[in-house]
Design a protein around this motif. Structure first.
Motif, short mmCIF file in Angstrom:
data_model
loop_
_atom_site.label_atom_id
_atom_site.label_comp_id
_atom_site.label_asym_id
_atom_site.label_seq_id
_atom_site.Cartn_x
_atom_site.Cartn_y
_atom_site.Cartn_z
N SER A 79 81.73 26.92 48.53
CA SER A 79 81.07 27.98 47.74
C SER A 79 79.77 27.52 47.11
O SER A 79 79.02 28.36 46.59
CB SER A 79 82.01 28.46 46.63
OG SER A 79 83.18 29.00 47.16
N VAL A 80 79.47 26.24 47.13
CA VAL A 80 78.25 25.71 46.49
C VAL A 80 77.00 26.48 46.93
O VAL A 80 76.19 26.87 46.08
CB VAL A 80 78.10 24.19 46.72
CG1 VAL A 80 76.72 23.69 46.31
CG2 VAL A 80 79.18 23.43 45.95
N PRO A 81 76.81 26.76 48.23
CA PRO A 81 75.59 27.46 48.63
C PRO A 81 75.46 28.88 48.06
O PRO A 81 74.37 29.45 48.06
CB PRO A 81 75.69 27.50 50.16
CG PRO A 81 76.57 26.36 50.51
CD PRO A 81 77.57 26.28 49.39
N ASP A 82 76.55 29.44 47.56
CA ASP A 82 76.53 30.80 47.00
C ASP A 82 75.89 30.88 45.62
O ASP A 82 75.70 31.98 45.10
CB ASP A 82 77.96 31.37 46.91
CG ASP A 82 78.65 31.46 48.25
OD1 ASP A 82 77.96 31.52 49.29
OD2 ASP A 82 79.90 31.48 48.27
N TYR A 83 75.59 29.74 45.02
CA TYR A 83 75.08 29.70 43.64
C TYR A 83 73.66 29.15 43.59
O TYR A 83 73.29 28.28 44.37
CB TYR A 83 76.01 28.85 42.76
CG TYR A 83 77.36 29.50 42.61
CD1 TYR A 83 77.58 30.43 41.59
CD2 TYR A 83 78.38 29.24 43.51
CE1 TYR A 83 78.80 31.07 41.48
CE2 TYR A 83 79.61 29.89 43.40
CZ TYR A 83 79.82 30.80 42.38
OH TYR A 83 81.02 31.45 42.27
N ASP A 84 72.89 29.67 42.63
CA ASP A 84 71.52 29.20 42.42
C ASP A 84 71.51 27.84 41.71
O ASP A 84 70.55 27.09 41.83
CB ASP A 84 70.74 30.21 41.58
CG ASP A 84 70.64 31.56 42.25
OD1 ASP A 84 70.30 31.60 43.45
OD2 ASP A 84 70.92 32.57 41.59
N GLY A 85 72.56 27.55 40.94
CA GLY A 85 72.68 26.29 40.23
C GLY A 85 74.13 26.02 39.89
O GLY A 85 74.94 26.94 39.81
N LEU A 86 74.45 24.74 39.73
CA LEU A 86 75.82 24.33 39.41
C LEU A 86 75.83 23.38 38.23
O LEU A 86 74.94 22.53 38.11
CB LEU A 86 76.48 23.65 40.62
CG LEU A 86 76.73 24.63 41.74
CD1 LEU A 86 75.77 24.39 42.86
CD2 LEU A 86 78.16 24.57 42.21
N ILE A 87 76.84 23.55 37.40
CA ILE A 87 77.04 22.66 36.26
C ILE A 87 78.45 22.10 36.39
O ILE A 87 79.43 22.85 36.39
CB ILE A 87 76.86 23.41 34.93
CG1 ILE A 87 75.49 24.09 34.87
CG2 ILE A 87 77.06 22.46 33.76
CD1 ILE A 87 75.27 24.98 33.65
N PHE A 88 78.54 20.78 36.56
CA PHE A 88 79.83 20.12 36.75
C PHE A 88 80.22 19.36 35.49
O PHE A 88 79.39 18.68 34.89
CB PHE A 88 79.75 19.12 37.90
CG PHE A 88 79.60 19.74 39.26
CD1 PHE A 88 80.70 20.26 39.93
CD2 PHE A 88 78.37 19.79 39.89
CE1 PHE A 88 80.57 20.82 41.19
CE2 PHE A 88 78.21 20.35 41.15
CZ PHE A 88 79.32 20.86 41.81
N GLY A 89 81.50 19.45 35.12
CA GLY A 89 81.99 18.74 33.95
C GLY A 89 83.27 17.97 34.23
O GLY A 89 84.20 18.51 34.82
#
Length: 143
Positions: free
Chosen positions: A45-55
């Protein structure tokens, strides 16, 4: 409107509290934000988002949680090149070496790293939660 995924693992609730505050800030800045516990997010699903925040908090010898977060992040890495990414997490001891390693690893993946990672010792207080909201807000505004 920027589409952002916040993906986290939390053992004690500290990193979860940070994730929810980051979500508040990101939504307040107008982001289309989805909050995921790591088990409910797919690396594909990563390509479906403009940005990612991982914690993820520091575990053991200052490493990422190995049961579910590490495998997910490893799978996600092949999609991070050119993608805006921010990292956050909590720790109970040590000096944050896990975040330094994670930042370098993510840069090596070709991600557009937003900052050098937001870390909080133990449970986040009001000031730390404000920093989390600010991270979410500034991340969305930078997209």
């Amino acid at each position: 409107m920027s589409k952002v995924a916040i993906v986290y693992w939390s053992g004690t609730g500290n990193t979860e509290a940070m994730a929810k505050a980051i979500e508040e800030g990101a939504k307040g800045a107008g982001g289309d934000v989805s909050l995921f516990e790591v088990e409910s997010f797919k690396a594909s699903s990563v390509p479906d988002y403009d940005g990612l925040i991982f914690g993820c908090p520091a575990m053991g010898d200052e490493v990422l949680e190995e049961g579910s977060f590490e495998p997910l992040f490893t799978d996600a890495e092949k999609h991070l090149s050119g993608k805006p990414v921010a990292l956050f997490g909590s720790y109970g001891w040590g000096g944050g070496a896990w975040m330094e390693s994670w930042v370098e690893r993510t840069k090596g993946d070709g991600a557009k790293l937003f900052s050098d990672g937001l870390i909080v010792e133990n449970a986040p207080g009001d000031a730390e939660l404000a920093d989390c909201r600010k991270l979410g807000e500034e991340f969305v505004k930078a997209l």
